[in-house]
Design an enzyme around this catalytic site. Structure first.
Site, PDB file in Angstrom:
ATOM      1  N   GLU A 191      45.339  14.057  13.757  1.00 59.12           N
ATOM      2  CA  GLU A 191      45.221  14.419  15.174  1.00 59.12           C
ATOM      3  C   GLU A 191      45.579  15.893  15.382  1.00 59.12           C
ATOM      4  O   GLU A 191      44.909  16.613  16.129  1.00 59.12           O
ATOM      5  CB  GLU A 191      46.135  13.528  16.015  1.00 59.12           C
TER       6      GLU A 191
ATOM      7  N   ARG B 278      42.962  18.602  14.714  1.00 55.73           N
ATOM      8  CA  ARG B 278      41.856  18.769  15.672  1.00 55.73           C
ATOM      9  C   ARG B 278      42.086  19.995  16.549  1.00 55.73           C
ATOM     10  O   ARG B 278      41.166  20.476  17.204  1.00 55.73           O
ATOM     11  CB  ARG B 278      41.717  17.520  16.561  1.00 55.73           C
TER      12      ARG B 278
ATOM     13  N   ARG C 169      45.576   9.499  -5.492  1.00 57.13           N
ATOM     14  CA  ARG C 169      46.059   9.526  -4.101  1.00 57.13           C
ATOM     15  C   ARG C 169      45.188   8.686  -3.164  1.00 57.13           C
ATOM     16  O   ARG C 169      45.596   8.373  -2.046  1.00 57.13           O
ATOM     17  CB  ARG C 169      46.138  10.952  -3.578  1.00 57.13           C
TER      18      ARG C 169
ATOM     19  N   ARG D 278      49.181  16.593  24.240  1.00 50.16           N
ATOM     20  CA  ARG D 278      49.890  15.700  23.324  1.00 50.16           C
ATOM     21  C   ARG D 278      51.209  15.178  23.876  1.00 50.16           C
ATOM     22  O   ARG D 278      52.063  14.721  23.110  1.00 50.16           O
ATOM     23  CB  ARG D 278      50.105  16.409  21.985  1.00 50.16           C
TER      24      ARG D 278
HETATM   25  C1  LIG Z   1      44.755  11.468  24.123  1.00 48.91           C
HETATM   26  C2  LIG Z   1      43.724  12.033  23.199  1.00 48.91           C
HETATM   27  C3  LIG Z   1      42.766  11.211  22.648  1.00 48.91           C
HETATM   28  C4  LIG Z   1      41.799  11.732  21.771  1.00 48.91           C
HETATM   29  N1  LIG Z   1      40.866  10.894  21.226  1.00 48.91           N
HETATM   30  C5  LIG Z   1      39.932  11.400  20.380  1.00 48.91           C
HETATM   31  C6  LIG Z   1      38.933  10.543  19.811  1.00 48.91           C
HETATM   32  O1  LIG Z   1      38.899   9.356  20.050  1.00 48.91           O
HETATM   33  N2  LIG Z   1      38.048  11.096  18.953  1.00 48.91           N
HETATM   34  C7  LIG Z   1      38.036  12.440  18.663  1.00 48.91           C
HETATM   35  O2  LIG Z   1      37.185  12.894  17.905  1.00 48.91           O
HETATM   36  N3  LIG Z   1      38.972  13.265  19.192  1.00 48.91           N
HETATM   37  C8  LIG Z   1      39.906  12.792  20.025  1.00 48.91           C
HETATM   38  N4  LIG Z   1      40.854  13.621  20.551  1.00 48.91           N
HETATM   39  C9  LIG Z   1      40.872  15.041  20.142  1.00 48.91           C
HETATM   40  C10 LIG Z   1      40.299  15.971  21.212  1.00 48.91           C
HETATM   41  O3  LIG Z   1      38.950  15.688  21.446  1.00 48.91           O
HETATM   42  C11 LIG Z   1      40.465  17.441  20.781  1.00 48.91           C
HETATM   43  O4  LIG Z   1      39.739  17.655  19.592  1.00 48.91           O
HETATM   44  C12 LIG Z   1      41.901  17.821  20.544  1.00 48.91           C
HETATM   45  O5  LIG Z   1      42.717  17.378  21.584  1.00 48.91           O
HETATM   46  C13 LIG Z   1      42.016  19.349  20.401  1.00 48.91           C
HETATM   47  O6  LIG Z   1      41.857  19.909  21.681  1.00 48.91           O
HETATM   48  P1  LIG Z   1      41.166  21.306  21.895  1.00 48.91           P
HETATM   49  O7  LIG Z   1      39.759  21.299  21.405  1.00 48.91           O
HETATM   50  O8  LIG Z   1      41.370  21.659  23.348  1.00 48.91           O
HETATM   51  O9  LIG Z   1      42.084  22.259  20.998  1.00 48.91           O
HETATM   52  P2  LIG Z   1      41.689  23.519  20.120  1.00 48.91           P
HETATM   53  O10 LIG Z   1      40.731  23.152  19.051  1.00 48.91           O
HETATM   54  O11 LIG Z   1      42.970  24.167  19.693  1.00 48.91           O
HETATM   55  O12 LIG Z   1      40.902  24.461  21.106  1.00 48.91           O
HETATM   56  C14 LIG Z   1      41.567  25.118  22.188  1.00 48.91           C
HETATM   57  C15 LIG Z   1      40.525  25.521  23.208  1.00 48.91           C
HETATM   58  O13 LIG Z   1      39.639  26.472  22.616  1.00 48.91           O
HETATM   59  C16 LIG Z   1      38.324  26.237  23.077  1.00 48.91           C
HETATM   60  N5  LIG Z   1      37.465  25.884  21.944  1.00 48.91           N
HETATM   61  C17 LIG Z   1      37.868  25.616  20.674  1.00 48.91           C
HETATM   62  N6  LIG Z   1      36.808  25.372  19.883  1.00 48.91           N
HETATM   63  C18 LIG Z   1      35.723  25.449  20.663  1.00 48.91           C
HETATM   64  C19 LIG Z   1      34.333  25.275  20.452  1.00 48.91           C
HETATM   65  N7  LIG Z   1      33.822  24.946  19.267  1.00 48.91           N
HETATM   66  N8  LIG Z   1      33.484  25.447  21.478  1.00 48.91           N
HETATM   67  C20 LIG Z   1      33.950  25.788  22.706  1.00 48.91           C
HETATM   68  N9  LIG Z   1      35.259  25.961  22.997  1.00 48.91           N
HETATM   69  C21 LIG Z   1      36.129  25.799  21.988  1.00 48.91           C
HETATM   70  C22 LIG Z   1      38.398  25.115  24.107  1.00 48.91           C
HETATM   71  O14 LIG Z   1      38.595  25.679  25.379  1.00 48.91           O
HETATM   72  C23 LIG Z   1      39.627  24.384  23.685  1.00 48.91           C
HETATM   73  O15 LIG Z   1      40.245  23.644  24.732  1.00 48.91           O
HETATM   74  C24 LIG Z   1      41.819  13.120  21.447  1.00 48.91           C
HETATM   75  C25 LIG Z   1      42.796  13.943  22.019  1.00 48.91           C
HETATM   76  C26 LIG Z   1      43.733  13.414  22.881  1.00 48.91           C
HETATM   77  C27 LIG Z   1      44.779  14.340  23.454  1.00 48.91           C
END
Ligand SMILES: Cc1cc2nc3c(=O)[nH]c(=O)nc-3n(C[C@H](O)[C@H](O)[C@H](O)COP(=O)(O)OP(=O)(O)OC[C@H]3O[C@@H](n4cnc5c(N)ncnc54)[C@H](O)[C@@H]3O)c2cc1C
Length: 238
Positions: free
Chosen positions: A82, A85, A165, A192
């Site tokens: 997680e 991501r 592993r 989170r």
């Molecule tokens: C409660 C919860 C449940 C979740 N369930 C799932 C699930 O079932 N399946 C799953 O796959 N994921 C799941 N996730 C993961 C979620 O989809 C995000 O990948 C994760 O929270 C990272 O968030 P983020 O992309 O904002 O963070 P970061 O990757 O750190 O990115 C930060 C910010 O940068 C920008 N950014 C980064 N990369 C890009 C890009 N390629 N294009 C455009 N803007 C970008 C966005 O504004 C983003 O908010 C879950 C997350 C949470 C909190």
């Protein structure tokens, strides 16, 4: 007999940082006063607080990217799945190819609620019965012990670490260095943790929330004004 460790917590240590509320001011003020924005670290706290609050409220996020934290984190692999991501972070993790993995596994602690109630995306968790707690603890321990014994047998038989592993469960602990700037950290904290008063409620898995809580304590200590603005504005990353 293998010496297997079971634990229910996560480790988070601040390794180094370049993070302060004052750094937000010079990054933000360059747009109006140019290079003279540097060296104004003695800026009046009330003014600094007003500026930071404005930047967080109106989501001018880039000044927060100049404050950086490096953490050492040890957590189960299912937490790392997680965590990783979050792309706006840099990671270096221990290798299961180049070293033998330690027999250290996660088992839910007494305070970890076991029953999932509600609909997808908005679950709440309830404690569970004594029987459910007992079967959970027993099953985690039994299966981790068996898996590690199998891993160890293969390593001793000369099988490559990267092959062996494959039998290990995602409860095994792994460690990594994580470097994140304050903007990415606020994004992590907003997603989170499930905190009263957050503008956009999130429902994270408890174990990654434990990492977030430790990050938050460090963030609060090093950048108290930014932290206050983050909380005040509904815990939304600018
Ligand atoms: C409660 C919860 C449940 C979740 N369930 C799932 C699930 O079932 N399946 C799953 O796959 N994921 C799941 N996730 C993961 C979620 O989809 C995000 O990948 C994760 O929270 C990272 O968030 P983020 O992309 O904002 O963070 P970061 O990757 O750190 O990115 C930060 C910010 O940068 C920008 N950014 C980064 N990369 C890009 C890009 N390629 N294009 C455009 N803007 C970008 C966005 O504004 C983003 O908010 C879950 C997350 C949470 C909190």
């Amino acid at each position: 007999m293998l010496d297997i460790v079971f634990r229910s917590d996560v480790d988070v240590q601040l390794v180094k940082h370049s993070a302060s509320d004052q750094d937000i001011a010079f990054a933000a003020r360059v747009s109006t006063i140019g290079e003279r924005s540097l060296g104004r670290e003695d800026e009046d706290e009330k003014k600094l607080s007003g500026l930071i609050n404005y930047l967080v409220r109106d989501r001018h996020g880039s000044p927060f990217e100049h404050s950086v934290f490096t953490f050492y984190v040890k957590a189960p692999i299912f937490v790392w799945r997680e965590h990783m991501r979050h792309r706006m972070a840099s990671y270096n993790e221990e290798s299961g190819r180049y070293k033998v993995l330690e027999p250290e596994f996660y088992v839910p602690g007494r305070d970890r609620n076991l029953l999932q109630v509600g609909k997808a995306g908005a679950y709440t968790f309830e404690e569970g019965t004594t029987e459910q707690r007992a079967i959970t603890s027993l099953s985690f321990k039994r299966s981790c012990k068996e898996a590690y014994q199998t891993y160890d047998d293969m390593i001793r038989a000369g099988v490559a670490r990267e092959v062996a592993r494959g039998v290990l469960p995602v409860t095994i602990y792994s460690s990594a260095y994580v470097t994140m700037n304050a903007r990415a950290l606020m994004n992590f904290l907003s997603l989170r943790q499930n905190v009263e008063g957050q503008k956009f409620p999130s429902f994270p898995q408890r174990e990654i929330e434990m990492v977030a809580e430790k990050y938050e304590a460090i963030f609060k200590e090093l950048m108290p004004i930014t932290y206050a603005a983050f909380v005040e504005n509904g815990r939304v990353s600018p």
